[in-house]
Design an enzyme around this catalytic site. Structure first.
Site, PDB file in Angstrom:
ATOM      1  N   LYS A  52       0.838  -1.209   0.000  1.00  0.00           N
ATOM      2  CA  LYS A  52       0.000   0.000   0.000  1.00  0.00           C
ATOM      3  C   LYS A  52       0.867   1.251   0.000  1.00  0.00           C
ATOM      4  CE  LYS A  52      -3.889  -2.385   2.014  1.00  0.00           C
ATOM      5  NZ  LYS A  52      -4.904  -2.568   3.058  1.00  0.00           N
ATOM      6  N   GLN A  96      -5.323  -1.756   9.332  1.00  0.00           N
ATOM      7  CA  GLN A  96      -5.207  -3.074   8.696  1.00  0.00           C
ATOM      8  C   GLN A  96      -5.821  -4.154   9.590  1.00  0.00           C
ATOM      9  OE1 GLN A  96      -4.046  -3.297   5.597  1.00  0.00           O
ATOM     10  NE2 GLN A  96      -4.103  -5.500   5.422  1.00  0.00           N
ATOM     11  N   ASP A 119     -11.704   2.375   3.513  1.00  0.00           N
ATOM     12  CA  ASP A 119     -12.064   0.970   3.365  1.00  0.00           C
ATOM     13  C   ASP A 119     -13.560   0.822   3.091  1.00  0.00           C
ATOM     14  OD1 ASP A 119      -9.876  -0.808   3.665  1.00  0.00           O
ATOM     15  OD2 ASP A 119      -9.792  -0.411   5.823  1.00  0.00           O
TER      16      ASP A 119
HETATM   17  N1  L34 Z   1      -8.527  -2.619   6.801  1.00  0.00           N
HETATM   18  N2  L34 Z   1      -7.734  -4.699   6.206  1.00  0.00           N
HETATM   19  C1  L34 Z   1      -8.211  -3.498   5.844  1.00  0.00           C
HETATM   20  N3  L34 Z   1      -8.406  -3.152   4.541  1.00  0.00           N
HETATM   21  C2  L34 Z   1      -8.091  -4.039   3.560  1.00  0.00           C
HETATM   22  O1  L34 Z   1      -8.333  -3.721   2.279  1.00  0.00           O
HETATM   23  C3  L34 Z   1      -7.561  -5.277   3.904  1.00  0.00           C
HETATM   24  N4  L34 Z   1      -7.159  -6.205   2.958  1.00  0.00           N
HETATM   25  C4  L34 Z   1      -7.380  -7.627   3.228  1.00  0.00           C
HETATM   26  C5  L34 Z   1      -6.773  -7.913   4.604  1.00  0.00           C
HETATM   27  N5  L34 Z   1      -7.016  -6.868   5.587  1.00  0.00           N
HETATM   28  C6  L34 Z   1      -7.417  -5.603   5.251  1.00  0.00           C
HETATM   29  C7  L34 Z   1      -6.069  -6.064   2.177  1.00  0.00           C
HETATM   30  O2  L34 Z   1      -5.471  -5.002   2.059  1.00  0.00           O
HETATM   31  C8  L34 Z   1      -6.634  -8.271   2.091  1.00  0.00           C
HETATM   32  N6  L34 Z   1      -5.765  -7.232   1.563  1.00  0.00           N
HETATM   33  C9  L34 Z   1      -4.742  -7.430   0.614  1.00  0.00           C
HETATM   34  C10 L34 Z   1      -3.981  -6.382   0.121  1.00  0.00           C
HETATM   35  C11 L34 Z   1      -2.955  -6.598  -0.780  1.00  0.00           C
HETATM   36  C12 L34 Z   1      -2.696  -7.859  -1.238  1.00  0.00           C
HETATM   37  C13 L34 Z   1      -3.438  -8.901  -0.775  1.00  0.00           C
HETATM   38  C14 L34 Z   1      -4.453  -8.686   0.147  1.00  0.00           C
HETATM   39  C15 L34 Z   1      -1.563  -8.072  -2.187  1.00  0.00           C
HETATM   40  O3  L34 Z   1      -0.761  -7.198  -2.402  1.00  0.00           O
HETATM   41  N7  L34 Z   1      -1.462  -9.285  -2.771  1.00  0.00           N
HETATM   42  C16 L34 Z   1      -0.426  -9.672  -3.689  1.00  0.00           C
HETATM   43  C17 L34 Z   1       0.529 -10.685  -3.086  1.00  0.00           C
HETATM   44  C18 L34 Z   1       1.107 -10.280  -1.798  1.00  0.00           C
HETATM   45  C19 L34 Z   1       1.937 -11.366  -1.174  1.00  0.00           C
HETATM   46  O4  L34 Z   1       2.985 -11.711  -1.739  1.00  0.00           O
HETATM   47  O5  L34 Z   1       1.543 -11.852  -0.117  1.00  0.00           O
HETATM   48  C20 L34 Z   1      -1.088 -10.375  -4.871  1.00  0.00           C
HETATM   49  O6  L34 Z   1      -0.503 -10.332  -5.953  1.00  0.00           O
HETATM   50  O7  L34 Z   1      -2.158 -10.937  -4.676  1.00  0.00           O
END
Ligand code: L34
Length: 284
Positions: A52, A96, A119
């Site tokens: 982020k 988060q 959010d």
């Molecule tokens: N308050 N909590 C709040 N807001 C959110 O919008 C979230 N979420 C979920 C968990 N808790 C939260 C996220 O940000 C899930 N989530 C989230 C954000 C980013 C990624 C995955 C979930 C992400 O960057 N995923 C990458 C891989 C990351 C890795 O290597 O672990 C992807 O390519 O899917």
């Protein structure tokens, strides 16, 4: 074989649009800023929060990160939110989730000023989404809608099935699909005939939190399959809720994990931060 939906590419387009908007606002003296609060040291949350921050940098959004220890008291967290609520440099506030045990997530969410709730988790914003007149899109569901749109498949009148009924993904996801004229079914752990219902879905969104839950026999040939799950396996690899190898032989379009929904969640967050800055400046 299914076409693989490239979440990284679609998210890059969204972030580029956001960056242009941020630059334009800057010329008019309006700065966008995001505060992210991370309590405890959950490894997955650390990755997401880092992503982020990077996205903020790429879009020209000021970002402030607050890392608090797992034993933080509720009063301290609330005090920080109050401070950020009043801080003019901060357009959006995100705490988060999940929070460490003992902290009241609902109370934390409720404390964030609705016009800084990027959010879209607090009551006022959830209500607005229900009505269909909203300033903030729920990040993950809105990202999923963008991915479906990127396939060119029209949602109107299609059978869309969401597996999972969480407040963060399942419920708002169903609502956004409905706003896009799909016929929506929400399935969950008590659903009977889950396989049959899924196998009839033109659009299938899996948000269960169980690795490889959706198997090939649950997919309609040619369907759009969106995998919201990110499960960390013992070998450190990430695994979605959909059995990708089986599904890609049957689906028309499918998102990978990683590189699918995750990057879109972040892109929507960037858009919401800009929307928050505009809202506070009285532009929208
Ligand atoms: N308050 N909590 C709040 N807001 C959110 O919008 C979230 N979420 C979920 C968990 N808790 C939260 C996220 O940000 C899930 N989530 C989230 C954000 C980013 C990624 C995955 C979930 C992400 O960057 N995923 C990458 C891989 C990351 C890795 O290597 O672990 C992807 O390519 O899917």
């Amino acid at each position: 074989m299914a076409v693989i939906i490239d979440g990284k590419a679609v998210s890059a387009e969204v972030k580029q649009r956001v960056a242009n908007e941020v630059a334009e606002l800057k010329e008019n003296g309006i700065e966008c800023g995001l505060a992210v609060i991370l309590v405890g040291d959950d490894p997955a949350s650390q990755v997401y929060v880092r992503n982020k921050k990077r996205a903020c940098e790429a879009c020209g959004i000021y970002s402030a990160e607050y890392r608090l220890p797992a034993d933080t008291k509720m009063e301290e967290l609330i005090a920080l939110i109050d401070e950020l609520n009043a801080d003019e440099k901060i357009s959006g506030i995100l705490c988060q989730l999940p929070l460490p045990k003992g902290l009241d997530e609902e109370a934390v969410i409720a404390r964030i000023r609705p016009d800084k709730d990027v959010d879209a988790f607090n009551e006022a914003n959830v209500g607005k989404i229900m009505i269909g007149n909203y300033s903030f899109l729920p990040c993950t569901p809105a990202g999923v809608i963008e991915l479906i749109k990127s396939t060119g498949v029209d949602m109107t009148g299609k059978n869309a099935v969401v597996i999972g009924r969480s407040n963060i993904v399942g419920k708002p996801m169903a609502m956004l699909l409905l706003h896009n004229n799909a016929t929506v079914t929400i399935c969950h752990s008590k659903t009977q005939n889950l396989k049959e219902i899924c196998a009839n879905a033109d659009i299938l969104v899996a948000a269960i939190g169980r690795p490889n839950f959706v198997t090939g026999d649950m997919i309609k040939p040619g369907a759009v399959v969106i995998d919201v799950g990110i499960n960390r396996m013992d070998d450190g690899k990430l695994c979605g809720d959909v059995n990708f190898e089986e599904a890609e032989k049957i689906a028309g379009y499918i998102t990978p994990v990683p590189g699918g929904v995750g990057p879109m969640t972040i892109a929507t967050l960037m858009q919401n931060t800009v929307n928050a800055a505009k809202l506070q400046a009285g532009i929208k």
